[in-house]
Design an enzyme around this catalytic site. Structure first.
Site, PDB file in Angstrom:
ATOM      1  N   TRP A  24       0.836  -1.213   0.000  1.00 22.72           N
ATOM      2  CA  TRP A  24       0.000   0.000   0.000  1.00 22.72           C
ATOM      3  C   TRP A  24       0.868   1.260   0.000  1.00 22.72           C
ATOM      4  CZ3 TRP A  24      -3.309   1.901   4.729  1.00 22.72           C
ATOM      5  CH2 TRP A  24      -4.207   2.886   4.293  1.00 22.72           C
ATOM      6  N   HIS A  27      13.194  -4.349   3.434  1.00 25.27           N
ATOM      7  CA  HIS A  27      12.753  -4.907   4.721  1.00 25.27           C
ATOM      8  C   HIS A  27      13.918  -4.940   5.721  1.00 25.27           C
ATOM      9  CE1 HIS A  27       8.846  -5.954   3.248  1.00 25.27           C
ATOM     10  NE2 HIS A  27       9.213  -6.983   2.526  1.00 25.27           N
ATOM     11  N   LYS A  43      -6.965  -9.185   2.997  1.00 23.53           N
ATOM     12  CA  LYS A  43      -8.187  -8.537   3.472  1.00 23.53           C
ATOM     13  C   LYS A  43      -8.031  -7.024   3.584  1.00 23.53           C
ATOM     14  CE  LYS A  43     -10.932 -11.730   6.178  1.00 23.53           C
ATOM     15  NZ  LYS A  43     -11.404 -12.043   7.533  1.00 23.53           N
TER      16      LYS A  43
HETATM   17  P1  A3P Z   1      -3.764  -8.589   5.465  1.00 23.78           P
HETATM   18  O1  A3P Z   1      -3.060  -9.892   5.264  1.00 23.78           O
HETATM   19  O2  A3P Z   1      -4.022  -8.277   6.904  1.00 23.78           O
HETATM   20  O3  A3P Z   1      -4.970  -8.453   4.615  1.00 23.78           O
HETATM   21  P2  A3P Z   1       2.733  -6.081   2.775  1.00 23.78           P
HETATM   22  O4  A3P Z   1       2.303  -5.189   1.675  1.00 23.78           O
HETATM   23  O5  A3P Z   1       3.724  -5.443   3.701  1.00 23.78           O
HETATM   24  O6  A3P Z   1       3.135  -7.414   2.288  1.00 23.78           O
HETATM   25  O7  A3P Z   1       1.452  -6.253   3.706  1.00 23.78           O
HETATM   26  C1  A3P Z   1       0.366  -7.004   3.235  1.00 23.78           C
HETATM   27  C2  A3P Z   1      -0.864  -6.549   3.983  1.00 23.78           C
HETATM   28  O8  A3P Z   1      -1.299  -5.293   3.446  1.00 23.78           O
HETATM   29  C3  A3P Z   1      -2.006  -7.521   3.773  1.00 23.78           C
HETATM   30  O9  A3P Z   1      -2.776  -7.446   4.962  1.00 23.78           O
HETATM   31  C4  A3P Z   1      -2.708  -6.929   2.578  1.00 23.78           C
HETATM   32  O10 A3P Z   1      -4.030  -7.358   2.427  1.00 23.78           O
HETATM   33  C5  A3P Z   1      -2.628  -5.446   2.919  1.00 23.78           C
HETATM   34  N1  A3P Z   1      -2.762  -4.584   1.743  1.00 23.78           N
HETATM   35  C6  A3P Z   1      -2.283  -4.779   0.498  1.00 23.78           C
HETATM   36  N2  A3P Z   1      -2.627  -3.761  -0.301  1.00 23.78           N
HETATM   37  C7  A3P Z   1      -3.324  -2.890   0.444  1.00 23.78           C
HETATM   38  C8  A3P Z   1      -3.973  -1.642   0.162  1.00 23.78           C
HETATM   39  N3  A3P Z   1      -3.948  -1.102  -1.049  1.00 23.78           N
HETATM   40  N4  A3P Z   1      -4.600  -1.021   1.168  1.00 23.78           N
HETATM   41  C9  A3P Z   1      -4.639  -1.544   2.417  1.00 23.78           C
HETATM   42  N5  A3P Z   1      -4.061  -2.736   2.738  1.00 23.78           N
HETATM   43  C10 A3P Z   1      -3.413  -3.401   1.765  1.00 23.78           C
END
Ligand code: A3P
Length: 336
Positions: free
Chosen positions: A86, A141, A301
């Protein structure tokens, strides 16, 4: 020297004699490190206070040795599964908004956010063809204390995101479980993975030390490091989009605000929009060594508090206690 450690030829090295030499050196370092079984049953190595699988550790040692940033680079930093995708989408959309004329659409509609904002790799700086130098965004990371010295001593800015540890853990477990499923490999039961996480064992973990490293650095260098949480960003995305733009040196003009530019960016980067794009629904990216990763598993989610559907109240309380203990005295309290 013969080694039973994974060969770095497989991990993206190979080719030049210098790289082969690096790989041998890294193998030698790894053979001296403490190791445990990680989330996917592979070995995790303890290096500079943090755990890594061989793949990530190789990458880290090579950037520590070879990476030099551009002075204008901005890094999106995070522990995995805390909102990286995000934040990448938002920062990319904010920075590239000037490039878009009426006829051009954002790359975010056709490329995965991870392909728009590449992860830190040693060869990104050396070979300009490996990145679009006009977009000074990279991500990592790597914990703050292990960042290459060339980044720490530069004037590069860093934007860090973290989230509630319980939600981060559940997200991480699902990510690994889905990844294993996509390879037809069995995954670790949630309870066992939770035990590892509570003991600090995860790629780039312990989680609390990762968060604390960037938190303390953000207090020391507030003009260089912006510390954000997923929860606060969800609660007031517009304020955060403006804050991000200001921090990156490209604030929204009054005219842009009046034209709804902030809202357009929020909508384009929303979970609903991104997760329903063809590229993120059905395509795969090549970030893993053995098999392409389906882009869809980066979008699960996107909610706050989903841990309640997966952890018992006792598990939740245990992780809360650990976080409270570890963050004590730091001035940081993560929102839940
Ligand atoms: P959940 O597994 O709780 O749904 P990262 O991007 O660091 O890998 O984190 C992944 C998490 O961010 C996941 O959480 C994912 O669903 C959520 N995510 C991905 N895209 C997103 C967006 N555009 N807005 C909000 N959350 C998002």
């Amino acid at each position: 020297m013969e080694s039973s450690l994974p060969s770095f030829q497989v991990l993206g090295f190979g080719g030049s004699a210098e790289r082969k030499n690096d790989a041998e050196n890294y193998n030698e370092v790894m053979s001296t490190l403490p190791k445990v079984k990680g989330l996917r049953g592979d070995d995790y190595y303890l290096y500079q206070g943090f755990w890594y699988s061989a793949f990530f550790l190789e990458g880290l040692m090579s950037v520590q040795e070879h990476f030099t940033p551009q002075s204008t680079d901005i890094f999106v930093a995070s522990f995995p599964k805390t909102g990286t995708t995000w934040l990448k989408a938002l920062t990319f959309a904010i920075l590239t908004r000037f490039r878009l004329s009426g006829s051009t659409t954002s790359s975010l509609l056709t490329k995965m956010p991870h392909d728009c904002v590449p992860f830190l790799k040693y060869n990104l700086a050396q070979n300009p063809s490996n990145r679009d130098l006009a977009i000074p965004l990279l991500s990592t990371h790597v914990p703050y204390s292990s960042l290459p010295k060339s980044i720490i001593s530069s004037c590069c800015k860093i934007i860090y995101i973290c989230r509630d540890a319980k939600d981060a853990f559940v997200s991480l477990w699902y990510f690994h479980a889905n990844l294993q499923r996509s390879k037809n490999v069995e995954h670790l039961p949630l309870e066992e993975a939770f035990e590892l996480f509570c003991n600090g064992i995860a790629n780039h973990g312990p989680y609390w030390d990762h968060v604390l490293g960037y938190w303390r650095a953000s207090l020391e260098f507030p003009e260089k490091i912006l510390f954000l949480t997923y929860e606060e960003m969800k609660k007031d995305t517009a304020a955060h989009v403006k804050k991000l733009a200001e921090f990156m040196g490209c604030s929204f003009t009054l005219e842009e605000e009046e034209e709804g530019e902030v809202q357009k960016i929020i909508s384009m980067c929303s979970f609903e929009k991104l997760s329903n794009l063809e590229v993120n629904k059905n395509l795969k990216c090549l970030q893993d060594i053995s098999i392409p990763i389906p882009n869809s598993i980066y979008f699960r989610k996107g909610e706050i508090g989903d841990w309640e559907n997966h952890l018992t109240p006792e598990m939740g309380a245990r992780l809360d206690d650990i976080m409270e203990q570890k963050l004590k005295g730091s001035g940081l309290k993560l929102p839940r």
